[in-house]
Design a protein around this motif. Structure first.
Motif, PDB file in Angstrom:
ATOM      1  N   ASN A  20       0.844  -1.109   0.135  1.00  0.00           N
ATOM      2  CA  ASN A  20       0.056   0.134   0.030  1.00  0.00           C
ATOM      3  C   ASN A  20       0.772   1.361   0.129  1.00  0.00           C
ATOM      4  O   ASN A  20       0.462   2.007  -0.723  1.00  0.00           O
ATOM      5  N   ALA A  21       2.006   1.341   0.802  1.00  0.00           N
ATOM      6  CA  ALA A  21       2.848   2.319   0.788  1.00  0.00           C
ATOM      7  C   ALA A  21       3.405   2.687  -0.470  1.00  0.00           C
ATOM      8  O   ALA A  21       3.533   3.644  -0.828  1.00  0.00           O
ATOM      9  N   ILE A  22       4.138   1.551  -1.138  1.00  0.00           N
ATOM     10  CA  ILE A  22       4.664   1.823  -2.324  1.00  0.00           C
ATOM     11  C   ILE A  22       3.685   2.241  -3.313  1.00  0.00           C
ATOM     12  O   ILE A  22       4.140   3.045  -4.289  1.00  0.00           O
ATOM     13  N   LYS A  23       2.337   1.683  -3.503  1.00  0.00           N
ATOM     14  CA  LYS A  23       1.235   2.187  -4.372  1.00  0.00           C
ATOM     15  C   LYS A  23       1.211   3.643  -4.447  1.00  0.00           C
ATOM     16  O   LYS A  23       0.857   4.391  -5.244  1.00  0.00           O
ATOM     17  N   TYR A  24       1.136   4.101  -2.857  1.00  0.00           N
ATOM     18  CA  TYR A  24       0.773   5.509  -2.632  1.00  0.00           C
ATOM     19  C   TYR A  24       1.643   6.410  -3.069  1.00  0.00           C
ATOM     20  O   TYR A  24       1.506   7.290  -3.700  1.00  0.00           O
ATOM     21  N   GLN A  25       3.106   5.959  -2.539  1.00  0.00           N
ATOM     22  CA  GLN A  25       4.283   6.790  -3.182  1.00  0.00           C
ATOM     23  C   GLN A  25       4.258   6.869  -4.610  1.00  0.00           C
ATOM     24  O   GLN A  25       4.658   8.022  -5.138  1.00  0.00           O
ATOM     25  N   LEU A  26       3.974   5.764  -5.529  1.00  0.00           N
ATOM     26  CA  LEU A  26       3.838   5.800  -6.748  1.00  0.00           C
ATOM     27  C   LEU A  26       2.926   6.721  -7.420  1.00  0.00           C
ATOM     28  O   LEU A  26       3.205   7.507  -8.455  1.00  0.00           O
ATOM     29  N   TYR A  27       1.676   6.633  -6.858  1.00  0.00           N
ATOM     30  CA  TYR A  27       0.599   7.632  -7.246  1.00  0.00           C
ATOM     31  C   TYR A  27       1.171   9.141  -7.086  1.00  0.00           C
ATOM     32  O   TYR A  27       0.881   9.768  -7.949  1.00  0.00           O
ATOM     33  N   VAL A  28       1.567   9.268  -5.983  1.00  0.00           N
ATOM     34  CA  VAL A  28       2.193  10.718  -5.750  1.00  0.00           C
ATOM     35  C   VAL A  28       3.171  11.088  -6.493  1.00  0.00           C
ATOM     36  O   VAL A  28       3.230  12.182  -7.249  1.00  0.00           O
ATOM     37  N   ASP A  29       4.137  10.304  -6.970  1.00  0.00           N
ATOM     38  CA  ASP A  29       5.416  10.448  -7.714  1.00  0.00           C
ATOM     39  C   ASP A  29       4.862  10.710  -9.052  1.00  0.00           C
ATOM     40  O   ASP A  29       5.787  11.474  -9.847  1.00  0.00           O
ATOM     41  N   CYS A  30       3.896  10.091  -9.458  1.00  0.00           N
ATOM     42  CA  CYS A  30       3.723  10.128 -11.042  1.00  0.00           C
ATOM     43  C   CYS A  30       2.626  11.128 -11.191  1.00  0.00           C
ATOM     44  O   CYS A  30       1.963  11.517 -12.615  1.00  0.00           O
ATOM     45  N   MET A  31       2.163  11.972 -10.192  1.00  0.00           N
ATOM     46  CA  MET A  31       1.100  13.069 -10.652  1.00  0.00           C
ATOM     47  C   MET A  31       1.696  14.127 -11.233  1.00  0.00           C
ATOM     48  O   MET A  31       2.801  14.559 -11.353  1.00  0.00           O
ATOM     49  N   PRO A  32       0.977  14.794 -12.195  1.00  0.00           N
ATOM     50  CA  PRO A  32       1.195  15.857 -13.008  1.00  0.00           C
ATOM     51  C   PRO A  32       2.006  16.976 -12.157  1.00  0.00           C
ATOM     52  O   PRO A  32       0.931  17.291 -11.429  1.00  0.00           O
ATOM     53  N   THR A  33       2.930  17.582 -12.415  1.00  0.00           N
ATOM     54  CA  THR A  33       3.381  18.725 -11.697  1.00  0.00           C
ATOM     55  C   THR A  33       3.313  20.205 -12.187  1.00  0.00           C
ATOM     56  O   THR A  33       3.893  21.062 -11.869  1.00  0.00           O
ATOM     57  N   VAL A  34       2.930  20.132 -13.411  1.00  0.00           N
ATOM     58  CA  VAL A  34       3.182  21.483 -14.110  1.00  0.00           C
ATOM     59  C   VAL A  34       1.948  22.500 -13.771  1.00  0.00           C
ATOM     60  O   VAL A  34       2.417  23.631 -13.528  1.00  0.00           O
ATOM     61  N   GLU A  35       0.934  22.022 -13.172  1.00  0.00           N
ATOM     62  CA  GLU A  35      -0.077  23.051 -12.845  1.00  0.00           C
ATOM     63  C   GLU A  35       0.134  23.133 -11.234  1.00  0.00           C
ATOM     64  O   GLU A  35      -0.598  24.011 -10.793  1.00  0.00           O
ATOM     65  N   GLY A  36       0.766  22.574 -10.460  1.00  0.00           N
ATOM     66  CA  GLY A  36       1.098  22.819  -9.075  1.00  0.00           C
ATOM     67  C   GLY A  36       1.767  24.269  -8.926  1.00  0.00           C
ATOM     68  O   GLY A  36       2.509  25.024  -9.737  1.00  0.00           O
ATOM     69  N   ILE A  77       7.172  20.656  -4.839  1.00  0.00           N
ATOM     70  CA  ILE A  77       6.029  20.199  -5.803  1.00  0.00           C
ATOM     71  C   ILE A  77       5.667  18.899  -5.094  1.00  0.00           C
ATOM     72  O   ILE A  77       4.401  18.735  -5.142  1.00  0.00           O
ATOM     73  N   ARG A  78       6.508  18.070  -4.951  1.00  0.00           N
ATOM     74  CA  ARG A  78       5.934  16.748  -4.215  1.00  0.00           C
ATOM     75  C   ARG A  78       5.019  16.731  -3.009  1.00  0.00           C
ATOM     76  O   ARG A  78       4.172  15.894  -3.034  1.00  0.00           O
ATOM     77  N   GLU A  82       1.405  15.366  -2.779  1.00  0.00           N
ATOM     78  CA  GLU A  82       1.064  14.396  -1.682  1.00  0.00           C
ATOM     79  C   GLU A  82      -0.004  15.171  -1.027  1.00  0.00           C
ATOM     80  O   GLU A  82      -1.044  14.333  -0.650  1.00  0.00           O
ATOM     81  N   MET A  83      -0.256  16.245  -0.636  1.00  0.00           N
ATOM     82  CA  MET A  83      -1.232  16.781   0.033  1.00  0.00           C
ATOM     83  C   MET A  83      -2.569  17.007  -0.784  1.00  0.00           C
ATOM     84  O   MET A  83      -3.727  16.740  -0.264  1.00  0.00           O
ATOM     85  N   THR A  84      -2.244  17.117  -2.098  1.00  0.00           N
ATOM     86  CA  THR A  84      -3.550  16.944  -2.742  1.00  0.00           C
ATOM     87  C   THR A  84      -4.278  15.587  -3.065  1.00  0.00           C
ATOM     88  O   THR A  84      -5.412  15.451  -2.869  1.00  0.00           O
ATOM     89  N   PHE A  85      -3.248  14.684  -3.110  1.00  0.00           N
ATOM     90  CA  PHE A  85      -3.733  13.486  -3.211  1.00  0.00           C
ATOM     91  C   PHE A  85      -4.404  12.837  -2.036  1.00  0.00           C
ATOM     92  O   PHE A  85      -5.270  12.002  -1.981  1.00  0.00           O
ATOM     93  N   ARG A  86      -3.570  13.156  -0.736  1.00  0.00           N
ATOM     94  CA  ARG A  86      -4.254  12.773   0.376  1.00  0.00           C
ATOM     95  C   ARG A  86      -5.520  13.273   0.673  1.00  0.00           C
ATOM     96  O   ARG A  86      -6.488  12.627   0.956  1.00  0.00           O
ATOM     97  N   LYS A  87      -5.973  14.500   0.109  1.00  0.00           N
ATOM     98  CA  LYS A  87      -7.357  15.228   0.203  1.00  0.00           C
ATOM     99  C   LYS A  87      -8.030  14.394  -0.619  1.00  0.00           C
ATOM    100  O   LYS A  87      -9.300  14.028  -0.236  1.00  0.00           O
ATOM    101  N   VAL A  88      -7.834  13.926  -2.001  1.00  0.00           N
ATOM    102  CA  VAL A  88      -8.565  13.387  -2.652  1.00  0.00           C
ATOM    103  C   VAL A  88      -9.026  12.007  -2.070  1.00  0.00           C
ATOM    104  O   VAL A  88     -10.316  11.578  -2.089  1.00  0.00           O
ATOM    105  N   LEU A  89      -8.114  11.230  -1.526  1.00  0.00           N
ATOM    106  CA  LEU A  89      -8.438   9.940  -0.745  1.00  0.00           C
ATOM    107  C   LEU A  89      -9.410  10.154   0.410  1.00  0.00           C
ATOM    108  O   LEU A  89     -10.106   9.271   0.377  1.00  0.00           O
TER     109      LEU A  89
END
Length: 163
Positions: A20-36, A77-78, A82-89
């Motif tokens: 679960n931790a690996i999946k979570y970190q992978l999702y966070v690392d692969c989020m688009p960062t241009v708009e951030g 940016i990361r 991570e804060m955005t992804f945690r809020k979505v979850l």
């Protein structure tokens, strides 16, 4: 047999938690960062000033200053991702059923400065306090960041849309 069953149960639980931790970190690392958000130039210049303001300038600080500033930008940016992804979850727990945010661990308290009598404690404190001022540890951290960036290039999110 009971001890073995407990060990197997703990191993399965730890494996699921690690997955679960690996999946979570992978999702966070692969989020688009241009708009951030990005760090402001004023903040970056203050960080740069604080890095090189000491009277004794080390060569490796001057050589890797740009790399360190780039790493600071990426970590900023990361953290936002991570804060955005945690809020979505938290808002939509069923949207990503296979991923749950990992439990946040408490930050380790900075150790107190030990008395002069206990040499081992003084040595442990000095190692903790000067970790990022040792050239080899800074280079090791940079190697870890480079490896993480290589993994990050394999994007899970496809931001290019075709007609």
């Amino acid at each position: 047999p009971y001890v073995f069953a407990e060990r197997v149960c703990k191993a399965v639980h730890d494996r699921l938690e690690a997955e679960n931790a690996i999946k979570y970190q992978l999702y966070v690392d692969c989020m688009p960062t241009v708009e951030g958000p990005h760090l402001q130039d004023v903040v970056l210049s203050r960080i740069n000033y604080k890095t090189i303001q000491k009277k004794v300038k080390r060569d490796w600080i001057a050589d890797s200053n740009e790399l360190l500033l780039q790493e600071v930008k990426l970590l900023y940016i990361r953290t936002f991702c991570e804060m955005t992804f945690r809020k979505v979850l938290m808002k939509n727990p069923g949207h990503f059923p296979s991923v749950t945010p990992p439990k946040q661990k408490e930050m380790a308290a900075k150790p107190k400065v030990p008395g002069k009598a206990d040499f081992q404690e003084v040595l442990k404190y000095q190692r903790w306090a000067t970790l990022y001022s040792i050239n080899s540890s800074v280079r090791a951290m940079q190697m870890v960041v480079v490896a993480c960036l290589d993994i990050q290039r394999n994007s899970l999110y496809n931001t290019a849309y075709s007609k």
